[in-house]
Design a protein around this motif. Structure first.
Motif, PDB file in Angstrom:
ATOM      1  N   GLY A  91     -46.204  42.731  58.806  1.00 46.53           N
ATOM      2  CA  GLY A  91     -44.949  42.308  59.415  1.00 46.53           C
ATOM      3  C   GLY A  91     -44.135  43.452  59.981  1.00 46.53           C
ATOM      4  N   MET A  92     -44.501  44.699  59.652  1.00 46.83           N
ATOM      5  CA  MET A  92     -43.779  45.851  60.205  1.00 46.83           C
ATOM      6  C   MET A  92     -44.225  46.089  61.642  1.00 46.83           C
ATOM      7  SD  MET A  92     -43.600  48.646  57.069  1.00 46.83           S
ATOM      8  CE  MET A  92     -42.492  49.764  57.967  1.00 46.83           C
ATOM      9  N   ASN A  93     -43.345  46.694  62.431  1.00 47.86           N
ATOM     10  CA  ASN A  93     -43.646  47.124  63.788  1.00 47.86           C
ATOM     11  C   ASN A  93     -43.599  48.644  63.840  1.00 47.86           C
ATOM     12  OD1 ASN A  93     -43.659  44.491  65.301  1.00 47.86           O
ATOM     13  ND2 ASN A  93     -41.597  44.393  64.443  1.00 47.86           N
ATOM     14  N   VAL A  94     -44.289  49.227  64.814  1.00 44.09           N
ATOM     15  CA  VAL A  94     -44.259  50.684  64.978  1.00 44.09           C
ATOM     16  C   VAL A  94     -42.809  51.140  65.096  1.00 44.09           C
ATOM     17  CG1 VAL A  94     -44.888  52.601  66.502  1.00 44.09           C
ATOM     18  CG2 VAL A  94     -46.561  50.810  65.995  1.00 44.09           C
ATOM     19  N   GLY A  95     -42.460  52.172  64.319  1.00 46.06           N
ATOM     20  CA  GLY A  95     -41.106  52.711  64.304  1.00 46.06           C
ATOM     21  C   GLY A  95     -40.243  52.139  63.195  1.00 46.06           C
ATOM     22  N   ASP A  96     -40.672  51.008  62.588  1.00 44.34           N
ATOM     23  CA  ASP A  96     -39.906  50.437  61.484  1.00 44.34           C
ATOM     24  C   ASP A  96     -39.916  51.378  60.288  1.00 44.34           C
ATOM     25  OD1 ASP A  96     -39.442  48.160  62.973  1.00 44.34           O
ATOM     26  OD2 ASP A  96     -40.705  46.830  61.750  1.00 44.34           O
ATOM     27  N   LYS A  97     -38.782  51.412  59.593  1.00 45.97           N
ATOM     28  CA  LYS A  97     -38.654  52.180  58.351  1.00 45.97           C
ATOM     29  C   LYS A  97     -38.161  51.229  57.279  1.00 45.97           C
ATOM     30  CE  LYS A  97     -37.397  56.476  60.692  1.00 45.97           C
ATOM     31  NZ  LYS A  97     -36.470  57.606  60.748  1.00 45.97           N
ATOM     32  N   LYS A  98     -38.604  51.444  56.035  1.00 51.48           N
ATOM     33  CA  LYS A  98     -38.100  50.641  54.930  1.00 51.48           C
ATOM     34  C   LYS A  98     -38.284  51.379  53.630  1.00 51.48           C
ATOM     35  CE  LYS A  98     -40.814  46.812  55.207  1.00 51.48           C
ATOM     36  NZ  LYS A  98     -41.597  45.605  54.831  1.00 51.48           N
ATOM     37  N   THR A  99     -37.525  50.931  52.632  1.00 48.65           N
ATOM     38  CA  THR A  99     -37.658  51.429  51.274  1.00 48.65           C
ATOM     39  C   THR A  99     -38.329  50.331  50.459  1.00 48.65           C
ATOM     40  OG1 THR A  99     -35.695  52.807  51.486  1.00 48.65           O
ATOM     41  CG2 THR A  99     -36.406  52.267  49.247  1.00 48.65           C
ATOM     42  N   VAL A 100     -39.365  50.713  49.720  1.00 48.03           N
ATOM     43  CA  VAL A 100     -40.154  49.756  48.947  1.00 48.03           C
ATOM     44  C   VAL A 100     -40.101  50.153  47.471  1.00 48.03           C
ATOM     45  CG1 VAL A 100     -42.430  48.722  48.661  1.00 48.03           C
ATOM     46  CG2 VAL A 100     -41.706  49.505  50.927  1.00 48.03           C
ATOM     47  N   GLU A 101     -39.635  49.227  46.633  1.00 46.59           N
ATOM     48  CA  GLU A 101     -39.631  49.425  45.184  1.00 46.59           C
ATOM     49  C   GLU A 101     -40.941  48.841  44.645  1.00 46.59           C
ATOM     50  OE1 GLU A 101     -37.062  50.896  43.541  1.00 46.59           O
ATOM     51  OE2 GLU A 101     -35.828  51.097  45.344  1.00 46.59           O
ATOM     52  N   VAL A 102     -41.731  49.661  43.955  1.00 42.31           N
ATOM     53  CA  VAL A 102     -43.024  49.207  43.436  1.00 42.31           C
ATOM     54  C   VAL A 102     -43.008  49.329  41.912  1.00 42.31           C
ATOM     55  CG1 VAL A 102     -45.521  49.538  43.494  1.00 42.31           C
ATOM     56  CG2 VAL A 102     -44.157  50.002  45.557  1.00 42.31           C
ATOM     57  N   PRO A 103     -43.005  48.181  41.211  1.00 43.60           N
ATOM     58  CA  PRO A 103     -43.057  48.240  39.744  1.00 43.60           C
ATOM     59  C   PRO A 103     -44.399  48.800  39.282  1.00 43.60           C
ATOM     60  CG  PRO A 103     -43.178  45.957  40.494  1.00 43.60           C
ATOM     61  CD  PRO A 103     -42.962  46.810  41.714  1.00 43.60           C
ATOM     62  N   ALA A 104     -44.422  49.376  38.104  1.00 43.14           N
ATOM     63  CA  ALA A 104     -45.627  50.019  37.563  1.00 43.14           C
ATOM     64  C   ALA A 104     -46.848  49.113  37.633  1.00 43.14           C
ATOM     65  CB  ALA A 104     -45.383  50.474  36.124  1.00 43.14           C
ATOM     66  N   ASP A 105     -46.668  47.820  37.355  1.00 44.88           N
ATOM     67  CA  ASP A 105     -47.807  46.905  37.349  1.00 44.88           C
ATOM     68  C   ASP A 105     -48.422  46.711  38.730  1.00 44.88           C
ATOM     69  OD1 ASP A 105     -47.701  46.553  34.611  1.00 44.88           O
ATOM     70  OD2 ASP A 105     -46.450  44.759  34.730  1.00 44.88           O
ATOM     71  N   GLU A 106     -47.673  47.036  39.805  1.00 43.86           N
ATOM     72  CA  GLU A 106     -48.200  46.940  41.168  1.00 43.86           C
ATOM     73  C   GLU A 106     -48.521  48.319  41.731  1.00 43.86           C
ATOM     74  OE1 GLU A 106     -45.680  44.512  43.654  1.00 43.86           O
ATOM     75  OE2 GLU A 106     -45.324  43.106  42.018  1.00 43.86           O
ATOM     76  N   ALA A 107     -48.450  49.333  40.864  1.00 49.08           N
ATOM     77  CA  ALA A 107     -48.752  50.711  41.278  1.00 49.08           C
ATOM     78  C   ALA A 107     -49.998  51.167  40.515  1.00 49.08           C
ATOM     79  CB  ALA A 107     -47.547  51.618  41.019  1.00 49.08           C
ATOM     80  N   TYR A 108     -49.806  51.949  39.471  1.00 51.18           N
ATOM     81  CA  TYR A 108     -50.942  52.480  38.704  1.00 51.18           C
ATOM     82  C   TYR A 108     -51.108  51.798  37.352  1.00 51.18           C
ATOM     83  CZ  TYR A 108     -51.115  55.902  42.378  1.00 51.18           C
ATOM     84  OH  TYR A 108     -51.230  56.497  43.608  1.00 51.18           O
ATOM     85  N   GLY A 109     -50.376  50.694  37.132  1.00 49.68           N
ATOM     86  CA  GLY A 109     -50.522  49.933  35.901  1.00 49.68           C
ATOM     87  C   GLY A 109     -49.834  50.601  34.718  1.00 49.68           C
ATOM     88  N   GLN A 110     -50.040  49.993  33.562  1.00 49.14           N
ATOM     89  CA  GLN A 110     -49.476  50.515  32.324  1.00 49.14           C
ATOM     90  C   GLN A 110     -50.472  51.487  31.691  1.00 49.14           C
ATOM     91  OE1 GLN A 110     -46.362  49.996  31.455  1.00 49.14           O
ATOM     92  NE2 GLN A 110     -46.111  48.652  33.226  1.00 49.14           N
ATOM     93  N   PRO A 111     -49.979  52.472  30.944  1.00 50.13           N
ATOM     94  CA  PRO A 111     -50.900  53.395  30.274  1.00 50.13           C
ATOM     95  C   PRO A 111     -51.795  52.649  29.285  1.00 50.13           C
ATOM     96  CG  PRO A 111     -48.631  54.193  30.151  1.00 50.13           C
ATOM     97  CD  PRO A 111     -48.581  52.805  30.705  1.00 50.13           C
TER      98      PRO A 111
END
Length: 142
Positions: free
Chosen positions: A52-72
């Motif tokens: 949904g982004m277009n070239v030149g778009d900027k945004k801030t994205v919050e990524v919880p641990a479970d959607e990043a590298y998971g829990q230890p």
């Protein structure tokens, strides 16, 4: 304008920060990160923000641990007898080392505890359990 969709190869500039504001990675001063959307090449929480982004778009994205590298995973820590580690290997807490598994794979580990008798190594990703924030800019749809 063309919007990004799954299957597109894109290039983004990004800066990743932790909850305390510390930067853990950035493409600043380097080529943009290139990947194919929907291919699983980057963490899921960041990848989901790109369509949904277009070239030149900027945004801030919050990524919880479970959607990043998971829990230890507590099973990813292993104590190794101190005598089995060569004397020339630095064992300061937080030191990143590489070990070879019995199957011959090389795996990054972090020194998390050192005693006279043993060294505890952690094979969890250093960012496991951490919520991440990314400031991204879509540079190109290839």
């Amino acid at each position: 304008m063309t919007e990004v969709k799954s299957g597109d190869t894109v290039r983004i500039h990004y800066t990743g920060t932790l909850a305390d504001g510390q930067t853990f990675d950035s493409s600043e001063g380097r080529d943009p990160l290139e990947f194919t959307v929907g291919s699983g090449q980057i963490i899921p929480g960041l990848e989901a923000a790109i369509p949904g982004m277009n070239v030149g778009d900027k945004k801030t994205v919050e990524v919880p641990a479970d959607e990043a590298y998971g829990q230890p995973d507590p099973n990813a820590q292993q104590a190794v007898p101190r005598a089995e580690i060569p004397d020339d290997i630095p064992l300061d807490l937080g030191t990143q080392l590489q070990v070879q598994t019995p199957q011959g794979q090389v795996m990054p580990v972090t020194v998390v505890d050192v005693t006279e008798e043993q060294v505890t190594l952690d094979a969890n990703h250093p960012l496991a359990g951490k919520d991440l924030t990314f400031n991204i800019e879509l540079v190109e749809i290839a």
